[in-house]
Design a protein around this motif. Structure first.
Motif, PDB file in Angstrom:
ATOM      1  N   TRP A  35     -17.448 -20.238   3.956  1.00 16.88           N
ATOM      2  CA  TRP A  35     -17.633 -20.220   2.494  1.00 16.88           C
ATOM      3  C   TRP A  35     -18.325 -21.492   2.011  1.00 16.88           C
ATOM      4  O   TRP A  35     -19.255 -21.437   1.208  1.00 16.88           O
ATOM      5  CB  TRP A  35     -16.277 -20.050   1.813  1.00 16.88           C
ATOM      6  N   LEU A  36     -17.891 -22.632   2.516  1.00 11.27           N
ATOM      7  CA  LEU A  36     -18.520 -23.896   2.145  1.00 11.27           C
ATOM      8  C   LEU A  36     -19.993 -23.908   2.534  1.00 11.27           C
ATOM      9  O   LEU A  36     -20.847 -24.388   1.768  1.00 11.27           O
ATOM     10  CB  LEU A  36     -17.785 -25.075   2.804  1.00 11.27           C
ATOM     11  N   ASP A  37     -20.306 -23.372   3.707  1.00  8.18           N
ATOM     12  CA  ASP A  37     -21.700 -23.287   4.141  1.00  8.18           C
ATOM     13  C   ASP A  37     -22.526 -22.425   3.194  1.00  8.18           C
ATOM     14  O   ASP A  37     -23.701 -22.710   2.936  1.00  8.18           O
ATOM     15  CB  ASP A  37     -21.771 -22.696   5.556  1.00  8.18           C
ATOM     16  N   GLU A  38     -21.924 -21.363   2.697  1.00  9.32           N
ATOM     17  CA  GLU A  38     -22.638 -20.446   1.809  1.00  9.32           C
ATOM     18  C   GLU A  38     -22.872 -21.065   0.433  1.00  9.32           C
ATOM     19  O   GLU A  38     -23.976 -21.003  -0.108  1.00  9.32           O
ATOM     20  CB  GLU A  38     -21.855 -19.141   1.672  1.00  9.32           C
ATOM     21  N   ILE A  39     -21.845 -21.686  -0.135  1.00  7.16           N
ATOM     22  CA  ILE A  39     -21.970 -22.178  -1.512  1.00  7.16           C
ATOM     23  C   ILE A  39     -22.755 -23.478  -1.616  1.00  7.16           C
ATOM     24  O   ILE A  39     -23.244 -23.817  -2.698  1.00  7.16           O
ATOM     25  CB  ILE A  39     -20.591 -22.348  -2.179  1.00  7.16           C
ATOM     26  N   LYS A  40     -22.903 -24.202  -0.505  1.00  7.20           N
ATOM     27  CA  LYS A  40     -23.613 -25.477  -0.595  1.00  7.20           C
ATOM     28  C   LYS A  40     -25.074 -25.295  -0.995  1.00  7.20           C
ATOM     29  O   LYS A  40     -25.717 -26.246  -1.459  1.00  7.20           O
ATOM     30  CB  LYS A  40     -23.524 -26.241   0.730  1.00  7.20           C
ATOM     31  N   GLU A  41     -25.587 -24.079  -0.849  1.00  5.29           N
ATOM     32  CA  GLU A  41     -26.984 -23.816  -1.174  1.00  5.29           C
ATOM     33  C   GLU A  41     -27.261 -23.904  -2.665  1.00  5.29           C
ATOM     34  O   GLU A  41     -28.371 -24.256  -3.075  1.00  5.29           O
ATOM     35  CB  GLU A  41     -27.395 -22.434  -0.649  1.00  5.29           C
ATOM     36  N   ASP A  42     -26.267 -23.582  -3.511  1.00  7.92           N
ATOM     37  CA  ASP A  42     -26.508 -23.638  -4.956  1.00  7.92           C
ATOM     38  C   ASP A  42     -25.390 -24.350  -5.721  1.00  7.92           C
ATOM     39  O   ASP A  42     -25.248 -24.186  -6.930  1.00  7.92           O
ATOM     40  CB  ASP A  42     -26.717 -22.237  -5.531  1.00  7.92           C
TER      41      ASP A  42
END
Length: 252
Positions: A35-42
């Motif tokens: 989840w952290l990997d996914e949200i770090k994009e935006d």
């Protein structure tokens, strides 16, 4: 803070990593890292509202073993320039300055007000707030007492950590966790706390954890209380896009 176009603010709470055993919590830790990997994009900012660990106690030169994946990911995100804010929960209330010094993560021990895009938030873990829960409130005074902390530090970490981890899992009074049954909009004690706060100041959003139940309750004409749920069985989180706040579920 004005949230840049295309960016969002994310909120999560109550991972309880390490419980009931390290082996059983490992898949949840890996999922949280995804989840952290996914949200770090935006992500414009990330708020962690406590109980990331089922138990955490910092000695002067010792911190709990494990959690290397999530700690490494938080360090990576923080080093990239995305601010992370951590609110101490009732399971990790003995956190000192490790997150601030090692990860550059701001750490708070009580509720704190933030303003994003002219929307006023009151944010915190939520333990000990509102009416009731008197047994836990008394216990928290003992746990946060400097004398208790000084005495606990004299335990060898191997003994102290094992004892505390056992009690953290077994004793609901120590954990401060209520029955995970929804009490109704008129009885949820964090919603009552929010309504009380509105008597003296306006807040658009109240965002808390601790209850392990995701919920949304209107507490005023233009004020809403949200509880983030947990990362044990719900995998829910909060997302604010600069205008609206939503509770979502991570399926990854």
């Amino acid at each position: 803070m004005q949230i840049p176009a295309g960016k969002k603010i994310y909120f999560s709470s109550d991972n309880h990593l390490g419980a009931p055993t390290a082996a059983e919590s490992l898949p949840r830790e890996k999922k949280f890292v995804r989840w952290l990997d996914e949200i770090k994009e935006d992500a414009a900012a990330i708020f962690l509202l406590g109980d990331l660990f089922d138990f955490w106690f910092e000695y002067r030169t010792v911190v709990p073993k494990g959690f290397v994946r999530v700690l490494g990911k938080l360090a990576e995100i923080s080093d990239s320039g995305i601010p992370i804010y951590f609110f101490v929960g009732n399971h990790d209330l003995w956190m000192k300055d490790y997150f601030e010094k090692e990860l550059n993560i701001s750490t708070y021990r009580d509720v704190k007000e933030f303003t994003f895009n002219n929307k006023v938030f009151l944010i915190g873990h939520g333990d000990g707030k509102g009416p009731g829960d008197k047994g836990y409130k008394r216990m928290k005074k003992v746990f946060t007492n400097p004398i208790f902390n000084w005495l606990f530090r004299w335990f060898h970490p191997e003994l102290g950590m094992r004892l505390a981890q056992y009690l953290s899992v077994k004793n609901k009074l120590i954990s401060g966790e209520d029955d995970k049954t929804f009490l109704g909009e008129e009885n949820e004690w964090l919603a009552l706390y929010a309504k009380r706060k509105l008597e003296t100041k306006h807040y658009d959003f109240f965002v808390f954890g601790h209850r392990h139940l995701s919920m949304k309750i209107k507490v005023g004409t233009n004020s809403t209380y949200y509880n983030l749920g947990d990362w044990i069985g719900q995998y829910t989180y909060g997302e604010f896009d600069g205008n609206a706040f939503e509770i979502k579920t991570f399926e990854g």
